[in-house]
Design a protein around this motif. Structure first.
Motif, PDB file in Angstrom:
ATOM      1  N   ALA A 144       0.864  -1.407   3.237  1.00 48.95           N
ATOM      2  CA  ALA A 144       0.555  -1.808   4.609  1.00 48.95           C
ATOM      3  C   ALA A 144       0.520  -3.315   4.729  1.00 48.95           C
ATOM      4  O   ALA A 144       0.288  -4.025   3.740  1.00 48.95           O
ATOM      5  CB  ALA A 144      -0.797  -1.236   5.032  1.00 48.95           C
ATOM      6  N   THR A 145       0.759  -3.788   5.948  1.00 46.30           N
ATOM      7  CA  THR A 145       0.604  -5.207   6.269  1.00 46.30           C
ATOM      8  C   THR A 145      -0.294  -5.277   7.496  1.00 46.30           C
ATOM      9  O   THR A 145      -0.115  -4.500   8.433  1.00 46.30           O
ATOM     10  CB  THR A 145       1.956  -5.867   6.589  1.00 46.30           C
ATOM     11  N   GLY A 146      -1.267  -6.186   7.448  1.00 44.44           N
ATOM     12  CA  GLY A 146      -2.148  -6.318   8.596  1.00 44.44           C
ATOM     13  C   GLY A 146      -2.384  -7.777   8.920  1.00 44.44           C
ATOM     14  O   GLY A 146      -2.288  -8.645   8.043  1.00 44.44           O
ATOM     15  N   HIS A 147      -2.677  -8.025  10.202  1.00 44.26           N
ATOM     16  CA  HIS A 147      -3.048  -9.379  10.637  1.00 44.26           C
ATOM     17  C   HIS A 147      -4.501  -9.334  11.075  1.00 44.26           C
ATOM     18  O   HIS A 147      -4.938  -8.360  11.693  1.00 44.26           O
ATOM     19  CB  HIS A 147      -2.129  -9.843  11.753  1.00 44.26           C
ATOM     20  N   PHE A 148      -5.231 -10.391  10.748  1.00 44.70           N
ATOM     21  CA  PHE A 148      -6.673 -10.404  10.998  1.00 44.70           C
ATOM     22  C   PHE A 148      -7.098 -11.705  11.649  1.00 44.70           C
ATOM     23  O   PHE A 148      -6.535 -12.764  11.367  1.00 44.70           O
ATOM     24  CB  PHE A 148      -7.431 -10.219   9.674  1.00 44.70           C
ATOM     25  N   LEU A 149      -8.134 -11.596  12.482  1.00 45.82           N
ATOM     26  CA  LEU A 149      -8.739 -12.765  13.107  1.00 45.82           C
ATOM     27  C   LEU A 149      -9.959 -13.115  12.247  1.00 45.82           C
ATOM     28  O   LEU A 149     -10.844 -12.276  12.058  1.00 45.82           O
ATOM     29  CB  LEU A 149      -9.162 -12.404  14.535  1.00 45.82           C
ATOM     30  N   MET A 150      -9.963 -14.337  11.703  1.00 48.76           N
ATOM     31  CA  MET A 150     -11.046 -14.726  10.804  1.00 48.76           C
ATOM     32  C   MET A 150     -12.323 -15.036  11.587  1.00 48.76           C
ATOM     33  O   MET A 150     -12.256 -15.563  12.693  1.00 48.76           O
ATOM     34  CB  MET A 150     -10.641 -15.956   9.975  1.00 48.76           C
TER      35      MET A 150
ATOM     36  N   ARG B 177      -3.385  -8.274  -1.237  1.00 49.07           N
ATOM     37  CA  ARG B 177      -3.015  -9.659  -1.525  1.00 49.07           C
ATOM     38  C   ARG B 177      -3.036 -10.419  -0.207  1.00 49.07           C
ATOM     39  O   ARG B 177      -2.405 -10.014   0.774  1.00 49.07           O
ATOM     40  CB  ARG B 177      -1.594  -9.664  -2.117  1.00 49.07           C
ATOM     41  N   VAL B 178      -3.819 -11.505  -0.199  1.00 48.47           N
ATOM     42  CA  VAL B 178      -3.864 -12.336   1.005  1.00 48.47           C
ATOM     43  C   VAL B 178      -2.611 -13.205   0.976  1.00 48.47           C
ATOM     44  O   VAL B 178      -2.493 -14.114   0.162  1.00 48.47           O
ATOM     45  CB  VAL B 178      -5.142 -13.198   1.041  1.00 48.47           C
ATOM     46  N   VAL B 179      -1.665 -12.882   1.847  1.00 48.73           N
ATOM     47  CA  VAL B 179      -0.371 -13.573   1.858  1.00 48.73           C
ATOM     48  C   VAL B 179      -0.509 -14.961   2.481  1.00 48.73           C
ATOM     49  O   VAL B 179       0.084 -15.928   2.020  1.00 48.73           O
ATOM     50  CB  VAL B 179       0.681 -12.741   2.632  1.00 48.73           C
ATOM     51  N   ARG B 180      -1.312 -15.004   3.534  1.00 48.35           N
ATOM     52  CA  ARG B 180      -1.531 -16.295   4.210  1.00 48.35           C
ATOM     53  C   ARG B 180      -2.899 -16.232   4.879  1.00 48.35           C
ATOM     54  O   ARG B 180      -3.230 -15.235   5.534  1.00 48.35           O
ATOM     55  CB  ARG B 180      -0.422 -16.504   5.256  1.00 48.35           C
ATOM     56  N   SER B 181      -3.701 -17.253   4.653  1.00 49.04           N
ATOM     57  CA  SER B 181      -5.003 -17.290   5.287  1.00 49.04           C
ATOM     58  C   SER B 181      -5.227 -18.659   5.899  1.00 49.04           C
ATOM     59  O   SER B 181      -5.403 -19.641   5.187  1.00 49.04           O
ATOM     60  CB  SER B 181      -6.087 -16.983   4.252  1.00 49.04           C
ATOM     61  N   GLY B 182      -5.166 -18.710   7.217  1.00 50.41           N
ATOM     62  CA  GLY B 182      -5.406 -19.969   7.922  1.00 50.41           C
ATOM     63  C   GLY B 182      -6.833 -19.995   8.417  1.00 50.41           C
ATOM     64  O   GLY B 182      -7.640 -19.138   8.058  1.00 50.41           O
TER      65      GLY B 182
ATOM     66  N   SER C  73      -2.851 -12.985   7.092  1.00 45.93           N
ATOM     67  CA  SER C  73      -1.909 -11.891   6.915  1.00 45.93           C
ATOM     68  C   SER C  73      -2.138 -11.315   5.522  1.00 45.93           C
ATOM     69  O   SER C  73      -2.183 -12.061   4.533  1.00 45.93           O
ATOM     70  CB  SER C  73      -0.478 -12.425   7.061  1.00 45.93           C
ATOM     71  N   VAL C  74      -2.318 -10.002   5.440  1.00 44.55           N
ATOM     72  CA  VAL C  74      -2.657  -9.363   4.167  1.00 44.55           C
ATOM     73  C   VAL C  74      -1.712  -8.194   3.897  1.00 44.55           C
ATOM     74  O   VAL C  74      -1.382  -7.427   4.801  1.00 44.55           O
ATOM     75  CB  VAL C  74      -4.114  -8.835   4.190  1.00 44.55           C
ATOM     76  N   HIS C  75      -1.283  -8.081   2.642  1.00 45.86           N
ATOM     77  CA  HIS C  75      -0.434  -6.962   2.238  1.00 45.86           C
ATOM     78  C   HIS C  75      -1.234  -6.097   1.257  1.00 45.86           C
ATOM     79  O   HIS C  75      -1.932  -6.624   0.402  1.00 45.86           O
ATOM     80  CB  HIS C  75       0.856  -7.478   1.594  1.00 45.86           C
ATOM     81  N   VAL C  76      -1.132  -4.791   1.397  1.00 48.99           N
ATOM     82  CA  VAL C  76      -1.890  -3.870   0.535  1.00 48.99           C
ATOM     83  C   VAL C  76      -0.962  -2.818  -0.050  1.00 48.99           C
ATOM     84  O   VAL C  76      -0.069  -2.307   0.640  1.00 48.99           O
ATOM     85  CB  VAL C  76      -2.985  -3.121   1.331  1.00 48.99           C
ATOM     86  N   GLU C  77      -1.203  -2.481  -1.316  1.00 43.38           N
ATOM     87  CA  GLU C  77      -0.437  -1.421  -1.965  1.00 43.38           C
ATOM     88  C   GLU C  77      -1.395  -0.357  -2.497  1.00 43.38           C
ATOM     89  O   GLU C  77      -2.445  -0.686  -3.040  1.00 43.38           O
ATOM     90  CB  GLU C  77       0.368  -1.975  -3.147  1.00 43.38           C
ATOM     91  N   ALA C  78      -0.996   0.918  -2.353  1.00 37.93           N
ATOM     92  CA  ALA C  78      -1.835   1.998  -2.860  1.00 37.93           C
ATOM     93  C   ALA C  78      -1.015   2.941  -3.734  1.00 37.93           C
ATOM     94  O   ALA C  78       0.150   3.213  -3.444  1.00 37.93           O
ATOM     95  CB  ALA C  78      -2.455   2.775  -1.703  1.00 37.93           C
ATOM     96  N   TRP C  79      -1.634   3.400  -4.824  1.00 37.70           N
ATOM     97  CA  TRP C  79      -0.942   4.305  -5.736  1.00 37.70           C
ATOM     98  C   TRP C  79      -1.932   5.336  -6.247  1.00 37.70           C
ATOM     99  O   TRP C  79      -3.134   5.244  -6.003  1.00 37.70           O
ATOM    100  CB  TRP C  79      -0.316   3.512  -6.890  1.00 37.70           C
TER     101      TRP C  79
END
Lengths: 147, 167
Positions: free
Chosen positions: B157-163, B130-135, B140-146
């Motif tokens: 997981a939570t990750g920050h990315f440079l667009m 889920r893209v929590v915030r995209s400027g 900032s992206v949150h991911v869930e795995a099952w």
């Protein structure tokens, strides 16, 4: 057990940790090589390979490969710690990607367990390519300690 | 393009081709064997179990690094998919894995934090991001795995990315 000298015990610890790496199918599949293992920490290298590339435009290896390398190296550092863990598992791992690894170069990870309690080990790790003055990534993690 | 009367076949072909190009162009995604299920714009990453993913042969359990990689791949594909959706729907881009210049530029991971909640079992795993915030520059992206049960996550997981910047 009581007759074993500290040197023997240390050697045994290293052997257990070395086996720990060698029997991990994923570490073998990625082509990891255990370069150094002491009570102070672990060093593992991983040569660049085309099928591990994450960005086809640049040929830069995928961040996930660095994660797997740092995670394995951190686990090895926990296993080699003199206080002696029978097994370990990752509780949490944070990776900071400082720059892209240079395509074609081997990546070397170094990990050390800077604090350990009865049940938790705290680890820091670094990943470098040929330019050791500028690390590619750093990691910090918490690991379980199975006694 | 993307009009109300556009044929369903054309819409599905465009979206599937774009997703396939994005995923199949990355060697490491192929090496891990990750595929993506698509329902409209919703993506679910699938990691079929394989012996080479094992990290602890005694349990056995999936390698923590595989889990981290699976979550990071899911985050990057979701973020790219979200970023190119409008251009894809308007027909401004048509990525083709055989033509590197046609592929979208990928975001760069700044940091990635994985929370290991239970050990990964030797079976298929699934993940959604889920893209929590995209400027314009950072995301900032949150991911869930099952695995077997959607409600019982084995990692998040939570990750920050440079667009990627145009031009």
């Amino acid at each position: 057990m009581s007759e074993a000298s500290p040197e023997d015990e240390l050697e045994q610890r290293r052997r257990i940790a070395r086996q720990f790496i060698e029997v991990i199918p994923h570490a073998r599949a990625l082509g990891m090589h255990l370069d150094q293992l002491t009570g102070e920490g672990a060093e593992i290298s991983l040569p660049w390979r085309e099928d591990l590339v994450g960005d086809p435009r640049s040929g830069v290896i995928h961040g996930g490969v660095i994660s797997a390398l740092m995670d394995t190296c951190s686990g090895a550092a926990v296993m080699a710690h003199p206080t002696g863990a029978r097994s370990t598992a990752t509780i949490d791992l944070r990776i900071d990607y400082m720059r892209a690894a240079t395509p074609g170069q081997t990546i070397r990870a170094k990990a050390s367990c800077y604090h350990i309690t009865r049940s938790v080990a705290f680890v820091r790790a670094w990943a470098m390519d040929d330019d050791e003055a500028r690390p590619v990534a750093s990691a910090t993690g918490a690991f379980t300690v199975e006694r | 393009m993307a009009g109300r009367n556009e044929s369903l076949d054309a819409i599905k072909t465009r979206r599937n081709n774009t997703l396939n190009a994005l995923v199949s162009s990355v060697p490491y995604i192929r090496w891990l064997g990750i595929t993506f299920d698509r329902r409209g714009d919703e993506l679910t990453a699938v990691l079929p179990f394989d012996q080479k993913l094992i990290g602890n042969p005694m349990l056995p359990a999936i390698h923590g690094g595989v889990t981290a990689a699976f979550l990071e791949v899911t985050a990057i594909v979701e973020l790219t998919w979200t970023a190119i959706w409008e251009d894809m729907e308007q027909g401004r881009i048509a990525p083709d894995a055989a033509v590197p210049e046609s592929l979208p530029r990928l975001p760069k991971t700044i940091d990635f934090t994985v929370d290991y909640l239970r050990s990964g079992l030797p079976r298929d795993a699934y993940a959604r991001a889920r893209v929590v915030r995209s400027g314009r520059r950072y995301a900032s992206v949150h991911v869930e795995a099952w695995q077997d049960q959607r409600q019982k996550l084995f990692a998040q997981a939570t990750g920050h990315f440079l667009m990627p910047q145009d031009g």
